[in-house]
Structures are given as structure tokens and as C-alpha cells.
Design an enzyme around this catalytic site. Structure first.
Site, short mmCIF file in Angstrom:
data_model
loop_
_atom_site.label_atom_id
_atom_site.label_comp_id
_atom_site.label_asym_id
_atom_site.label_seq_id
_atom_site.Cartn_x
_atom_site.Cartn_y
_atom_site.Cartn_z
N ASP A 204 -4.29 -3.56 1.55
CA ASP A 204 -5.63 -3.39 1.00
C ASP A 204 -5.95 -1.92 0.70
OD1 ASP A 204 -8.27 -4.09 0.31
OD2 ASP A 204 -8.96 -3.69 2.35
N GLU A 448 -0.59 -5.75 11.08
CA GLU A 448 -0.84 -7.15 10.72
C GLU A 448 0.32 -7.81 9.99
OE1 GLU A 448 -4.55 -7.62 8.69
OE2 GLU A 448 -5.72 -6.91 10.39
N TYR A 501 -12.46 -9.46 12.31
CA TYR A 501 -13.61 -9.31 11.39
C TYR A 501 -14.53 -10.51 11.53
CZ TYR A 501 -11.30 -5.25 9.51
OH TYR A 501 -10.74 -4.01 9.38
N GLU A 537 -9.36 -2.52 14.81
CA GLU A 537 -10.19 -2.55 13.60
C GLU A 537 -11.34 -3.52 13.82
OE1 GLU A 537 -8.24 -3.55 9.88
OE2 GLU A 537 -6.52 -2.27 10.33
C1 BDP Z 1 -7.54 -5.48 7.80
C2 BDP Z 1 -6.44 -4.58 7.27
C3 BDP Z 1 -6.99 -3.40 6.49
C4 BDP Z 1 -8.03 -3.89 5.51
C5 BDP Z 1 -9.14 -4.58 6.27
C6 BDP Z 1 -10.24 -5.08 5.31
O1 BDP Z 1 -5.64 -4.11 8.33
O2 BDP Z 1 -5.95 -2.74 5.82
O3 BDP Z 1 -8.53 -2.88 4.67
O4 BDP Z 1 -8.58 -5.69 6.89
O5 BDP Z 1 -10.05 -6.15 4.75
O6 BDP Z 1 -7.07 -6.72 8.12
O7 BDP Z 1 -11.21 -4.37 5.11
#
Ligand code: BDP
Length: 643
Positions: A204, A448, A501, A537
Site C-alpha cells: 500500500d 503481513e 484495523y 499498526e
Molecule cells: C496495513 C499495511 C500498511 C497499510 C495499512 C493501511 O501494513 O502497509 O498502509 O494496512 O491499509 O495492513 O492503511
């Protein structure tokens, strides 16, 4: 088509790749014996737009001046080429681009055949071939690590020639590159023009390309310090610097190794090529906010003297050294035997116009912002960052999780032996480059990957064990997503790093599910592996300036609440086994175009221009509070949160 030469080059690299690097790659530094000539600035440039992207090789563009084989444009180095012009085909270009620069080399460098003249490229993405005056001097696979070639011998063959450096760079990714990608040709002529193809990637961020880090020439004597490895420890008040110097170009070097303190005073010295230096009343290297004097660096000066039949050579190289230890238990991370809690960020090398090109104003601004935020750490998501950035981390006490470019490994074919061999080579090159940075406290071998796939277990076992063997002093991790099935590598890591997320990619809009889901995530991973966990993250996209209350996705309010919900759970678990939290992301960054991205990824707490969004203030307040709770000093008075 595009792939014929590419395949050949890649195969030759893959075959070479199995051998570990047989030389060091010390950061080029001036000294009384070494000179340096920076080649940053404008280079001549041309993208090879021929249908098979191979005209440059077929017509041997490296044999004469680039301007003699066709039109050229100005291209700044270092910089990505993608955003420099108004030409959309160059922004999205895939294939070979050609850079060229003519350099005047000081006559004495050529006249003195007791000197090595080395051409060094800090990094170029992704595959590079380098010629000097039409003669190939090196090639390199991988977009984020340095490479070099000795060119003095070549220059001396004809001292009347100018030094013309030609570098061809190809950004094409395949299943075995890191990161991987595929080229897809669209053959339906009712929908696509002839020759239409796209590059598919599973990561991404925009696949910026070009010469991203400084190119330079430097000299060393023929007998020279090739590599230095230091490993540090301490016992009570005494620091221990285990060092090993490797020398090339002579078999009879006399060495003097001197460790100096910050003020330049000799602390201890030795005449051996390897040994342990004892440092009385040691000043340990401490992270920012963990000590009133973070980032203390000694200097290790290595002086070499060697003589052959005709000459005497002297070489001097000085390496900054921070004395510190790193350890993990099943619930904690220790720096200098004190518990360390990561409160930091994930970054990208990314900015307007220069893309991924090294840019000092941006680097210094980012460090100022990290300090403003109270961040004590970052992860080099998703590739090794410039050495210059790691040097800043050493000096400022910012702790680093150093990541390989193993991002987007989602296709089962990218777990085969060809990929693994290359991945091992990348780890060799990464550890060789970064082993001496006190700021680097952990290696991350991938982000990932599709680790639920059957070959993943062997792949990660081999990769992680290899990395531990290269550097037994640092923990190793790979970054997993929240899918608990993707844990094939987890048995081998020292620290579990999880990305999630909740209320974004899962249950979008449902902020209320975060505490429950995050709690389950932590309990699952800790319950099964009994290893410390970093939330590597978490975050939410915000289009800056969008507001809504109650919060809606993409507004500043939503990002704030996502953070607050996560923080509630972190606060419960950090007393147990959670050892860190890294926000995704420090700043907005460019991605490929797609329906879930609005001119890039907007999960930054700063905009791409480094202005704060509302959530930055939430994080700042939290990080300064954490610093005062988790640092080893009574910090509140020493580190008041800056206004
Ligand atoms: C995570 C990835 C990261 C992405 C992020 C996203 O590790 O590179 O930019 O998601 O979607 O899973 O913002």
C-alpha cells in the site's frame, strides 16, 4: 517482452545471491586518509519508452554520452523521478530508466595508484546496472540498500577520459523480488491498446523509483579498513565494547583502535584487530525520554598502517558507538536492563515531489515532529530507510525496529526457494549495513505476509533463524495482521507484532467494537505464544478538515476516537505483556490509485506536508504522559509536554 532481459538479469542476481557478502560496506566518511565527492545534483535522464523497454541495452546507451543517443532531461539525484515532470507516462513508468553524470575526478586520485576510488550508490529502486566510461562495473538487486564498485583501476587505464557514470534502473517487480509484484498484459484489443500492461502489487505505497539516496565517490588507501563490527554490554559501571576489525589489501596491517568519549578524549585503546574494550564510568546509550542525556555516542577510531615493497599505507575510519544492551522476556522489552515501552510511529520515506528521495529538510522536520509528539521509536515500515536517518536516531536516542522490504508477500509462488534465497541475501545486506547502530533494537523480516500458506512455516523459520545467526544480539520479529490463522512464523519470533484495523477494515463505522476485539486479539496471541506484543499498526484515514460529530469515517473526530478506544485497551495490557504501540501512520503518504485511496493513504496523524491533524494532539498528550510513567527518571519536571 519487457521481461526477457529482466529475467536474465534477475536470474544472474539470484544465482549470485546465495553467497553471503564477502566484504563490509561501511558508511563513507571523510578522514585524514579518505576523501569524498558527492554527486548529488542534476543528472541527464531518459526513460526507455521502447515497446520492450530494451532499446537502451540493444543500442548500448552506456557506450557514449546519453545526450548523443537521444533527448535527455534534467533529473535531480537523489529523488524519485515519478513526480518531477508533468508527464503521466513518466509518473507511472515501468521499465528501465537511464541516468548519467560526468564527473571530474581529482588528478591526484588517478595519479596515486596506492588509492582505491570507490563509486557508491546509497540506494536505487529496484534493479541497477552501473557503467563507468562504458564499462560495466556492478549491478545490484534491491531498492533500499547500498552498493558500490572500485573504479580507480578502470579510470587509470585511460587518465585522459572523463569519468562518465551511467546508471540504468528498473522498477519492474516480479514474484521473487522484495517487495514482489507481477506484470499483467491486457490482450483484449477491444478494451486495451496494443502493448498495454500494468504492474500489480500487494503493498500500500506508491512504487516510487529512481536513484533515491546519494551517489558518491570516495577514496581509501589500497590497504584499508573494510569492516568493523561492535557488540556492546556493560557490567556495573564498566562498559564493554566487543569489536572486530576486518582489513583488506594487506596481510600485514598494524592496527590501533581507540575509543573516545563525546569530548574526543581517549578512554581506552588497543592494538589488536579484535577484542573487548573496557570503558570505565560508562555513559550508556539511552533512548529519548528515558534518560536526561539520551543518545550518548562514543567514537571508535581505527588506524591502520601497512607496508608493501613500494609503499606505506595509512587508513583511518571512525565509527560512532553507543553502549547499550537489548533483551526480551516473555512479557517485557529491556534496554540496559530497564523495561522499555515503545510509544512511537510507523513511517514511510515519502514526500511531495521528491517521492522517496533523501531530503535533509524533511528528515530534520520529521525528527522535530517526533520529539514534539513525545515519540521514542519508529518502525522502518516497509523497507530499510536511509543510513543518514539511522544516524539521526543514534544521535537523538530514537529507537528503531529495522524492517526488510519483505512486504506484500501474498502469492504462494513468492514463498519458493528463489524468493527465500533472495530474502536471505537482503537480510545479510541489511544486517551488514545496520549492525552497529545502537538505535536499531530489533529486526523485522517481513510485513503481513500470507503466513497461513503451507510453505510459510519453513520460509519464516529459515529466515528468522538465519537473521538470529547473523545477529544474536537483537530480537527478531515479523509483522502479522490480526488474522490469527497467519501465525506460522510466530513460534520463531522473539516479539509478536500485530497490526489491526478494528472499526476500519473490519466493522467499518463501529467504534464500539474496538475494546472487545482488541482485547480478544491480545489474549489470543499472548495466550498461545507467551511472548511480549507490540501493536505495530492501528489507525484510521482522515481527509484533513472533514468534521462530523458523532464521528463518521474519514473525519478528524473518527480518527481521534479510534485512537482513544485503542488506548483504553493498551493501558490495561501494557501493565501485563503489551510492550508498545506504533500508530499507522506518522504522515499521509502516496499509494497507487484505487477506490479506497483519496490521493494516497490518509492515515497520517500529520498530513503529507507535515501539519498536524486533530488526532496528533491526542497522541502527543498520551506519549508525554507515557514517557513520564514508563521512563526511569522522575520525568514530569524534566520533560514537561511542550506546548
Ligand atoms: C496495513 C499495511 C500498511 C497499510 C495499512 C493501511 O501494513 O502497509 O498502509 O494496512 O491499509 O495492513 O492503511
Amino acid at each position: 517482452m519487457l521481461s526477457a532481459l529482466w529475467l536474465f538479469l534477475w536470474l544472474s542476481a539470484a544465482l549470485n545471491a546465495a553467497a553471503p557478502p564477502d566484504s563490509g560496506l561501511l558508511f563513507p566518511r571523510e578522514s585524514s586518509s579518505r576523501e569524498l565527492k558527492e554527486l548529488s545534483g542534476l543528472w541527464a535522464f531518459r526513460a526507455d519508452g521502447s515497446p520492450n523497454r530494451n532499446l537502451g541495452f540493444e543500442s548500448a546507451w552506456y557506450k557514449s554520452r546519453l545526450s548523443e543517443t537521444g533527448p535527455v532531461i534534467d533529473m535531480p539525484v537523489p529523488a524519485s523521478y515519478n513526480d518531477i515532470t508533468q508527464d503521466p507516462t513518466l509518473r507511472d513508468f515501468i521499465g528501465w530508466v537511464w541516468y548519467e553524470r560526468e564527473v571530474t575526478v581529482p588528478t591526484r586520485w588517478i595519479a596515486d595508484d596506492g588509492l582505491r576510488v570507490v563509486l557508491r550508490v546509497g540506494s536505487a529502486h529496484y534493479y541497477s546496472v552501473v557503467w563507468v566510461n562504458g564499462v560495466k562495473v556492478t549491478e545490484h538487486e534491491g531498492g533500499h540498500l547500498p552498493f558500490e564498485a572500485e573504479i580507480g583501476t578502470l579510470l587509470r587505464k585511460d587518465p585522459t577520459m572523463p569519468c562518465r557514470i551511467t546508471i540504468a534502473v528498473n522498477n519492474t517487480l516480479n514474484l521473487h523480488t522484495l517487495p514482489p509484484g507481477t506484470i499483467q498484459y491486457m490482450t483484449d484489443r477491444t478494451r486495451y491498446p496494443a502493448g498495454f500492461f500494468v504492474q500489480n502489487i500487494n503493498f500500500d505505497f506508491f512504487n516510487y523509483a529512481g536513484i533515491h539516496r546519494p551517489v558518491l565517490l570516495y577514496t581509501t588507501p589500497k590497504a584499508y579498513v573494510d569492516d568493523i563490527t561492535v557488540v556492546t554490554d556493560f557490567l556495573d559501571n564498566t562498559g564493554l565494547v566487543r569489536y572486530d576489525v576486518s582489513v583488506k589489501g594487506t596481510t600485514s596491517a598494524a592496527l590501533k583502535v581507540t575509543l573516545m568519549d563525546k569530548g574526543g578524549h581517549c578512554v581506552v585503546s588497543s592494538n589488536e584487530a579484535s577484542g573487548v574494550l573496557k570503558v570505565p564510568n560508562v555513559n550508556l546509550w539511552w533512548p529519548f525520554l528515558m534518560h536526561e542525556n539520551p543518545g550518548y555516542l562514543y567514537s571508535l577510531e581505527v588506524r591502520l598502517k601497512a607496508t608493501d615493497e613500494s609503499s606505506t599505507y595509512e587508513d583511518v575510519y571512525t565509527l560512532p558507538v553507543g553502549i547499550r544492551t537489548v533483551n526480551v522476556s516473555s512479557t517485557q522489552f529491556f534496554i540496559n536492563n530497564k523495561p522499555f515501552y515503545f510509544h512511537g510511529v510507523n513511517k514511510h520515506e515519502d514526500a511531495d515531489i521528491r517521492g522517496k528521495g533523501l531530503d535533509w529538510p524533511l528528515i530534520v522536520k520529521d525528527f522535530n515532529l517526533m520529539k514534539w509528539l513525545g515519540a521514542n521509536s519508529f518502525r522502518t515500515s516497509h523497507y530499510p530507510y536511509a543510513e543518514e536517518i539511522l544516524q539521526m536516531c543514534d544521535r537523538h536516542g530514537i529507537v528503531v525496529i529495522d524492517e526488510s522490504p519483505g512486504v506484500g508477500i501474498k502469492d504462494i509462488r513468492s514463498f519458493d526457494n528463489v524468493s527465500l534465497t533472495h530474502h536471505l541475501t537482503v537480510m545479510d545486506e541489511l544486517v551488514r549495513r545496520d549492525k552497529n547502530h545502537p538505535s536499531v533494537v530489533m529486526w523485522s523480516v517481513a510485513n503481513e505476509p500470507a503466513a497461513e500458506m503451507p510453505p510459510a512455516e519453513n520460509y519464516f523459520k529459515t529466515l528468522i533463524m538465519h537473521t538470529k545467526a547473523l545477529d544474536p544480539t537483537r530480537p527478531v520479529t515479523y509483522i502479522t495482521d490480526s488474522n490469527f490463522a497467519r501465525d506460522k512464523g510466530a513460534p520463531f519470533v522473539d516479539v509478536i507484532c500485530v497490526n489491526s484495523y478494528f472499526s476500519w477494515y473490519h466493522d467499518p463505522g463501529h467504534l464500539e467494537v474496538i475494546p472487545l476485539q482488541l482485547n480478544t486479539q491480545f489474549e489470543n496471541w499472548f495466550g498461545k505464544y507467551k511472548k511480549p506484543i507490540i501493536q505495530s499498526e492501528y489507525g484510521a484515514d482522515v481527509v484533513p478538515g472533514l468534521h462530523n460529530d458523532p464521528p463518521l469515517m474519514f473525519t478528524e473526530e473518527y480518527q481521534k476516537v479510534v485512537l482513544q478506544q485503542y488506548h483504553r485497551v493498551f493501558d490495561q495490557k501494557r501493565k501485563k505483556y503489551v510492550i508498545g504501540e506504533l500508530i499507522w501512520n506518522f504522515a499521509d503518504f502516496m499509494t497507487t490509485q484505487g477506490i479506497i485511496r483519496v490521493v494516497g493513504n490518509k492515515k497520517g496523524i500529520f498530513t503529507r506536508q507535515r501539519q498536524p491533524k486533530a488526532a496528533a494532539f491526542i497522541l502527543k498528550e498520551r506519549y508525554w504522559r507515557l514517557a513520564n510513567e514508563t521512563g526511569i527518571l522522575p520525568l514530569w519536571t524534566k520533560y514537561p509536554c511542550p506546548l
